[in-house]
Design an enzyme around this catalytic site. Structure first.
Site, PDB file in Angstrom:
ATOM      1  CD  GLN A 147      31.252  88.685  13.415  1.00  0.00           C
ATOM      2  OE1 GLN A 147      30.050  88.787  13.140  1.00  0.00           O
ATOM      3  NE2 GLN A 147      31.886  87.522  13.390  1.00  0.00           N
ATOM      4  CG  HIS A 150      28.628  81.997  15.126  1.00  0.00           C
ATOM      5  ND1 HIS A 150      27.592  81.072  15.196  1.00  0.00           N
ATOM      6  CD2 HIS A 150      28.643  82.616  16.338  1.00  0.00           C
ATOM      7  CE1 HIS A 150      27.035  81.131  16.395  1.00  0.00           C
ATOM      8  NE2 HIS A 150      27.645  82.067  17.101  1.00  0.00           N
TER       9      HIS A 150
END
Length: 342
Positions: A87, A109
């Site tokens: 990410q 998340h």
């Protein structure tokens, strides 16, 4: 006081009306969110890196597929649907250069935000919608007219309606049918990691393997050990999910109940709980996150070694043989499987 549970009566899709939603990544969660939001009437595009194998899949599923940066530039709400360790790179290379004030970044998340792998500008929303189930279950439940419960969290509210956007997104994937709870990035991340490590994955896997080894080392057939320590575990967990631990105990024999309440505490002892507290402390203080980031940057040597060791455990060979005798049990081979990010 019980936590507030948001349902379809409390949410609607209006905050997403007229907006373009970009899902970056088309793996487990990404495909489920994209397809369900589209079926809910939202405009969804997919962002993928140029060589992604998922381009063909997403295109065949009827989506407009763009390079990640181009999708982000066109979108109002951007879901980062790639694995935690990817990410930060995706954010720096594709997202940040295409962010403008008022956009919303959405996570499923909280790891990258909570542990400061990603730091967003103050003029964008940072939210989370985290279904409490794998993506394929999220999608299947949506199609069946049901839903998987979800958590929402707001890290930054630049527009004043970040929570409404999170609730709308959760509604769009079917979560409002089951219930939506509000939490924080910190709480979701730390409890999720603890649950995975100490109970759901790490704890359960180690318990199954230890039980299997104990029976086989005592001279019992591996097939008997497999049934008693792995196969029947699903039956017990299903009872717990349906009616709690007390409900499970109501459904088993008196002998099983007595063994449960007298022998279980000898397996899971105060020492075990002390180790659980140590694992939680490592999560809370950032030790686990640092260890995992360092392992990823090093090329995953220990990670791959331990996974290979687990794949070669005798319980796997026994299980593969027995599952092939049970045509009603869904089967999924991991031989040669690729990473979850496609």
């Amino acid at each position: 006081m019980p936590a507030k549970v948001y349902t379809e009566q409390d949410t609607n899709l209006e905050p997403l009306s007229g907006k373009t939603l970009a899902v970056i990544g088309y793996g487990s969660q990404g495909h489920a969110h994209a397809q369900s939001l589209r079926d809910s009437g939202c405009k969804v595009i997919i962002g993928l890196y140029p060589g992604s194998k998922s381009r063909t899949v997403a295109t065949e599923d009827g989506f407009e597929v763009l390079d990640s940066g181009d999708a982000i530039a066109k979108a109002d709400v951007i879901m980062i649907g790639v694995p935690d360790m990817r990410q930060a790179d995706v954010y720096e290379n594709d997202i940040l250069p295409n962010l403008t004030a008022g956009k919303t970044i959405l996570f499923s998340h909280g790891f990258a935000v909570h542990f400061n792998l990603i730091k967003a500008p103050e003029d964008v929303n940072v939210i989370m919608v985290a279904p409490k189930g794998p993506g394929h279950v999220v999608r299947r439940q949506y199609v069946e007219g049901k839903g998987v419960p979800a958590l929402i969290a707001i890290a930054q509210d630049a527009t004043g309606n970040a929570k409404d956007i999170a609730l709308a997104w959760a509604n769009g994937i079917g979560a409002a049918r089951a219930g939506i709870l509000e939490t924080t990035f910190k709480e979701e991340t730390e409890t999720d990691l603890f649950g995975e490590q100490a109970v759901l994955c790490g704890g359960a896997s180690a318990l199954v393997q230890a039980g299997f080894e104990t029976l086989v080392e005592a001279g019992y057939q591996p097939e008997m050990a497999y049934f008693e320590c792995l196969h029947e575990l699903k039956l017990i967990v299903d009872l717990m999910v349906e009616s709690g631990i007390a409900g499970m105990r109501f459904s088993i024999s008196e002998t099983a109940k007595y063994g449960d309440v007298t022998r279980g505490p000898r397996v899971i002892t105060d020492e075990t709980k002390a180790v659980m507290k140590e694992i939680l402390r490592e999560i809370q203080e950032g030790g686990f996150a640092k260890e995992w980031v360092d392992e990823y940057k090093a090329g995953l040597p220990e990670y791959n070694r331990l996974l290979e060791e687990g794949e070669n455990h005798p319980v796997e060979e026994t299980g593969e043989y027995l599952r092939n005798l049970m045509p009603w049990v869904p089967k999924r081979s991991i031989k040669g499987a690729q990473a979850s990010y496609r």
